[in-house]
Design a protein around this motif. Sequence first.
Motif, mmCIF file in Angstrom:
data_model
loop_
_atom_site.group_PDB
_atom_site.id
_atom_site.type_symbol
_atom_site.label_atom_id
_atom_site.label_comp_id
_atom_site.label_asym_id
_atom_site.label_seq_id
_atom_site.Cartn_x
_atom_site.Cartn_y
_atom_site.Cartn_z
ATOM 1 N N TYR A 191 -1.955 -35.814 -29.862
ATOM 2 C CA TYR A 191 -1.943 -37.246 -29.772
ATOM 3 C C TYR A 191 -2.977 -38.074 -30.631
ATOM 4 O O TYR A 191 -4.020 -37.443 -30.971
ATOM 5 C CB TYR A 191 -1.953 -37.550 -28.252
ATOM 6 N N ARG B 240 4.549 -46.480 -26.732
ATOM 7 C CA ARG B 240 4.035 -44.871 -26.906
ATOM 8 C C ARG B 240 5.129 -44.207 -26.941
ATOM 9 O O ARG B 240 6.206 -44.368 -26.516
ATOM 10 C CB ARG B 240 3.377 -44.367 -25.574
ATOM 11 N N SER C 111 2.196 -38.790 -29.721
ATOM 12 C CA SER C 111 1.926 -37.460 -29.347
ATOM 13 C C SER C 111 3.305 -36.481 -29.872
ATOM 14 O O SER C 111 4.376 -36.992 -29.731
ATOM 15 C CB SER C 111 1.963 -37.326 -27.875
ATOM 16 N N LEU D 99 6.388 -40.042 -27.458
ATOM 17 C CA LEU D 99 6.057 -38.600 -27.462
ATOM 18 C C LEU D 99 7.162 -37.831 -27.798
ATOM 19 O O LEU D 99 8.194 -37.733 -27.270
ATOM 20 C CB LEU D 99 5.710 -38.326 -25.944
#
Length: 250
Positions: free
Chosen positions: A218, A189, A213, A191
Motif C-alpha cells: 500500500y 481508500r 493497496s 484496495l
Amino acid sequence: MTDSATTGTHHCFQLKGANVAMTALELHFFDTEAFEDTLRDKIRQAPGFFRDIPLILALEKYEGLTTELDFFQIIGICRRHSIHVVAIRGGNEDQRRLARNASLALLPATTQREQPVAADTPEEPAAVAETEATVTSGPVAAKIINQTVRSGQQVYAPEGDLVILAPVQAGAEVLAAGNIHVYGPLRGRALAGVHGQESARVFCQSLEAELVSIAGHYKISEDLQDHGWKTAVQIQLRDDLLVVTPLEKA
C-alpha cells in the motif's frame, strides 16, 4: 419457552460460509518494544485502517525463538491500539499450543505470499444509494456502481473487478478481488487484489486517494502526492512496489 422454540420451526442462529479478506501480520521475531514501536508507526501512516480490525498472526516466516513468542503480550499490545488478534496461521506444534492457550483460533499455513498490510476486513457492503448491476467479463462478473460512493460507505466485489462510474468520496472504501476502475476522482481508500492477486490494478480519472493497496502492498496519500496526484493514472504492483503511471503513458 415458546411453541415455536420447542417445535424447532425457528432457530436463534444459522451458520453460513463467509468470504472475507483478513489482515495478516507477518511476524519475523517478537520483541515487546520493537513490536509496539513498529505498530505505532504503521498506525500513524493510516490510522483509519487499523481501528477495530481483526488480525491474523502469520508465523510461516517466524525466525525467533518460540520461548520469546508471548501471545498474551501481542494480544495486549494490539488491543491497546484497538486491533483484535483473532487467530494464528501456520507455526509449529509448540507455537500452536501456545496460541491455543491464549484462546486464538488456529489456521493452516499457506504458501501464498503475504506482506504486512493496512486493510480493513471487508464486510457486506454498507447500504449504498446507487443502482448496482453486473456484467459478465470472462468467467467472473464485474460489479458496477453507477453513483457516488459516499463517506462511510463500503463497496466490495469479492470475486471480480469493481467498476465505479462516479466519484469515491473521502472516507469511503472500495475493495475488489480483481481490478478497481473509478471513472471519477478517487478520494477514499481503494484496495484491489484483496485475496492476493498481485496482477490487480487500480485505475482512476483523478488520483486523490487516502490510501491505495494492491495485494496488501500500500501507499498512503502523502506518498501518492508525488506521483500523478489529481491526474488520470493506473496503479500496479512491480517488484513488490506500487507504481503509478499516467493513463496516457500506460
